[in-house]
Design a protein around this motif. Sequence first.
Motif, short mmCIF file in Angstrom:
data_model
loop_
_atom_site.label_atom_id
_atom_site.label_comp_id
_atom_site.label_asym_id
_atom_site.label_seq_id
_atom_site.Cartn_x
_atom_site.Cartn_y
_atom_site.Cartn_z
N GLY A 76 0.09 -93.29 10.43
CA GLY A 76 0.48 -93.90 9.16
C GLY A 76 -0.58 -93.58 8.12
N LEU A 77 -0.16 -93.25 6.93
CA LEU A 77 -1.11 -92.93 5.87
C LEU A 77 -1.43 -94.17 5.04
N SER A 78 -2.61 -94.19 4.49
CA SER A 78 -3.03 -95.32 3.67
C SER A 78 -2.48 -95.22 2.26
N SER A 79 -2.13 -94.02 1.85
CA SER A 79 -1.57 -93.79 0.52
C SER A 79 -0.37 -92.87 0.67
N HIS A 80 0.67 -93.14 -0.07
CA HIS A 80 1.90 -92.36 0.08
C HIS A 80 2.07 -91.34 -1.06
N THR A 81 0.97 -90.75 -1.46
CA THR A 81 1.02 -89.76 -2.53
C THR A 81 1.21 -88.36 -1.95
N LYS A 82 1.64 -87.47 -2.80
CA LYS A 82 1.80 -86.07 -2.40
C LYS A 82 0.45 -85.49 -1.97
N LYS A 83 -0.61 -85.82 -2.69
CA LYS A 83 -1.94 -85.33 -2.36
C LYS A 83 -2.37 -85.79 -0.97
N SER A 84 -2.09 -87.04 -0.61
CA SER A 84 -2.44 -87.53 0.73
C SER A 84 -1.70 -86.74 1.80
N GLN A 85 -0.44 -86.48 1.57
CA GLN A 85 0.34 -85.70 2.53
C GLN A 85 -0.19 -84.28 2.66
N VAL A 86 -0.44 -83.64 1.54
CA VAL A 86 -0.93 -82.26 1.55
C VAL A 86 -2.28 -82.18 2.25
N ASP A 87 -3.17 -83.12 1.95
CA ASP A 87 -4.50 -83.12 2.57
C ASP A 87 -4.41 -83.38 4.07
N PHE A 88 -3.56 -84.32 4.47
CA PHE A 88 -3.40 -84.61 5.90
C PHE A 88 -2.81 -83.39 6.62
#
Length: 153
Positions: A76-88
């Motif tokens: 689960g991600l702590s932030s649901h932003t596009k940047k969080s997804q791309v970085d993960f």
Amino acid sequence: MQPMIKIDSIGRKILRELSRDGRISNIELAERAGLSPSACLRRVQELERSGVIKGYRAAIDPAKLGLTFLAYVTVGLSSHTKKSQVDFEAAMAVAPEVRECHNLTGAIEYLLRVETEDLASYKHFHTEVLGVLPQVHSITTYVLMDSPKDERA
């Protein structure tokens, strides 16, 4: 989004046989599909050209490489932003333990298939790879005990 390609029963036979054995000879494949070798080859080439067949792979036994610990891990991600997804996703792309990474809908964002040598090496991955990513909020591990059916390749 690409249009769906219609596959007839012969095309499905070809795909089924190739998914079982990507190295099958064209003559054997033609026989199993009920076609002449030339017609079968044309069908396979069209399936490749259209992108239905994306490529061919070797089915590798992880245990033979010493990778005896397999787990599915939800993240689960702590932030649901596009940047969080791309970085993960970028971090997972370079993690050799991660064999598959899938973005999901629902309570968690990602499902990973992780292969390591043993529990100690998994713990290292869990703590030193996943655990240090600022995007990660939650990690749940499901240890694989057996795979009575696995058609991935």
